[in-house]
Structure formats: structure tokens, C-alpha cells
Scaffold this motif. Structure first.
Motif, PDB file in Angstrom:
ATOM      1  N   ILE A  55       7.679   3.262 -15.219  1.00 26.58           N
ATOM      2  CA  ILE A  55       6.706   3.166 -14.137  1.00 26.58           C
ATOM      3  C   ILE A  55       5.620   4.220 -14.326  1.00 26.58           C
ATOM      4  O   ILE A  55       5.910   5.383 -14.595  1.00 26.58           O
ATOM      5  N   VAL A 136       4.281  -1.317 -14.011  1.00 25.04           N
ATOM      6  CA  VAL A 136       5.711  -1.323 -14.288  1.00 25.04           C
ATOM      7  C   VAL A 136       5.960  -2.094 -15.581  1.00 25.04           C
ATOM      8  O   VAL A 136       5.576  -3.262 -15.686  1.00 25.04           O
ATOM      9  N   ILE A 150      14.012  -2.368 -11.026  1.00 25.76           N
ATOM     10  CA  ILE A 150      13.342  -3.083 -12.109  1.00 25.76           C
ATOM     11  C   ILE A 150      13.796  -4.545 -12.140  1.00 25.76           C
ATOM     12  O   ILE A 150      12.994  -5.462 -12.305  1.00 25.76           O
TER      13      ILE A 150
END
Length: 261
Positions: A55, A136, A150
Motif C-alpha cells: 500500500i 494498492v 488485501i
């Protein structure tokens, strides 16, 4: 009009490229970056921080002294980008001739793409802009922190929506989170952890916003209302034009009758 091309790469490579290209002053410490720009083209600051779970967060506060198009290499199919505008306005398109969507103050957008086409951001000159980007990367990394986050991001934005772009309404909870993020003054590991926690909470809110049926319904109503407003504007414009043409025709005919007499 000034065209700028930005190569893809790690956050370190991107900031070094920007420093070289625009004669900026770059300060970096561990995984945090600050780039100060003061040239004939750009004035402002870009701050960035990257976390070990794929990230990256970037905060932009700048003014361009000319109209600028910023072309960035195409996103990988495993990337998700969230953008939030806090001041000013700018436009986004896939490719230079693609449809341009406007990101205004207090609005956000989510972008994913499996297409091999550059992302273009359009800025107006002498218009201060402030916005935040969270990128991301969901593949190719050892997500040792919060693997469930995630995984949920992939399910929400990639698995079902391979070419997704949504411009949302203001989310006051997200706005407050960014206010907290920008207010962090702690340095070193403590500050880094605090920033990570806030960014991850923002991403969790994004997942909620894009899976909540009530929010989806409100978006559909908003889109329908905007469509109706645009149609009414078109009708209103047509009526005004028809009225003008009719009045102009009457005046011409009246003058012609006078000249004939």
C-alpha cells in the motif's frame, strides 16, 4: 499546454524521477518522501509513504502555471487506485482521447484497469489542487500485514470488476480519516504505524461503501437524478433556442412587410 510523462516504478523511482524532471528538492527517510517544487511550471509539495503490505499513499498540494496533462504508464491488472480531492478540481481519462471524468472537491474515485493504456490526469493552470492517492498492489508481494484486507480489496474491486471506475459522493468518515492523517506529527516508527492504521481504515471504509446495498441504491438514485437534470437542461436549451428563432423570424417578417408597403 504542457505534457508530462511519468514512468511507472517503485515510489522511490517515481519521486527521484520527479525530482530530476522538475528540479525539485527531495527529502526521504526510510519509506517516507517529501518533494518540494518551485519552478516556472509547478509550485507545491508532494508527500509519499509506502507500507510493506503493498500500500502506498501520496498527498499532493500544488498549482500548475500552465495547463498540464500528466501521462502515467498503464496500471497493472492487480493494482487498485483510490483518489480523493480536497481542494480544486482535475480530470482523469484512460488515454489522451478517452472520456474525461471530473474529480471535484470532496469527491472520490476508484480506478482499476486491465487495459494496456496510460492513465491521463488533466490539470488547469493557476488552479490550486489538493488530493490524495492510495495505491494498492495486490499481487507479487508478501502481504505479511492484514492479508484479509488485501483479499477483500481484490474481491471487491478486481475479481468482479476488472475495468472499474466509480466516482462517489462525499464520505464524511473518509474525509475525517484524511484530516487525522494530515494532522499526524509523530516521527519515526510511531508516526509510520499511525499513518498505516489510518490508511487501512480508509480502505476498509471503501470496501464497505462498495458492498453496502443501501449505498449502491443511493448511487443509482443520484445517477438517475443527474441524468434527468441534464435532459431537462437540454430541453430547456432547445426551448430557449426555438423561442429565439421564432421571435427573430417574426421581427424579420415584420420588417419585410414594412418595406413591401
Amino acid at each position: 499546454m504542457k505534457n508530462i510523462y511519468l514512468n511507472a516504478g517503485t515510489i522511490n523511482e517515481v519521486f527521484n524521477d520527479l525530482e530530476t524532471s522538475f528540479d525539485g528538492v527531495l527529502n526521504s527517510n526510510n519509506n517516507e518522501f517529501n518533494l518540494a517544487l518551485d519552478t516556472d511550471l509547478i509550485k507545491g509539495n508532494i508527500d509519499g509513504v509506502t507500507f510493506i503490505n503493498g500500500i502506498t499513499s501520496i498527498q499532493v498540494n500544488m498549482t500548475f502555471c500552465d495547463n498540464v496533462t500528466l501521462s502515467m504508464e498503464s496500471l497493472s491488472a492487480s493494482s487498485i487506485v483510490f483518489a480523493y480531492c480536497t481542494k480544486g478540481t482535475f480530470k482523469h481519462s484512460f488515454g489522451i482521447s478517452g472520456h474525461q471524468s471530473t474529480l471535484k472537491k470532496h469527491l472520490s474515485t476508484v480506478v482499476t484497469s486491465s487495459r494496456s493504456i496510460n492513465t491521463i490526469v488533466h490539470f488547469k493552470k493557476n488552479t490550486p489542487v489538493q488530493f490524495s492517492i492510495i495505491k494498492v498492489e495486490t499481487a507479487g508481494l508478501a502481504h505479511t500485514i492484514n492479508d484479509s484486507l488485501i483479499s477483500n480489496l481484490k474481491k471487491t474491486f478486481l475479481d468482479k470488476q476488472p475495468n472499474y471506475m466509480y466516482q462517489g459522493i462525499q464520505n464524511l468518515r473518509i474525509a475525517e480519516k484524511f484530516h487525522q492523517f494530515n494532522a499526524i506529527t509523530e516521527q519515526g516508527m510511531l508516526g509510520h504505524i499511525m499513518k498505516k492504521d489510518i490508511i487501512q481504515s480508509i480502505l476498509t471504509l471503501e470496501i464497505d461503501d462498495n458492498t453496502d446495498n443501501i449505498i449502491k441504491m443511493s448511487r443509482a438514485i443520484k445517477c438517475s437524478a443527474l441524468h434527468q437534470i441534464n435532459e431537462l437542461k437540454k430541453i430547456s436549451g432547445s426551448i430557449k433556442q426555438y423561442t429565439f428563432d421564432a421571435m427573430f423570424s417574426k421581427v424579420i417578417n415584420s420588417k419585410n412587410r414594412i418595406f413591401i408597403k
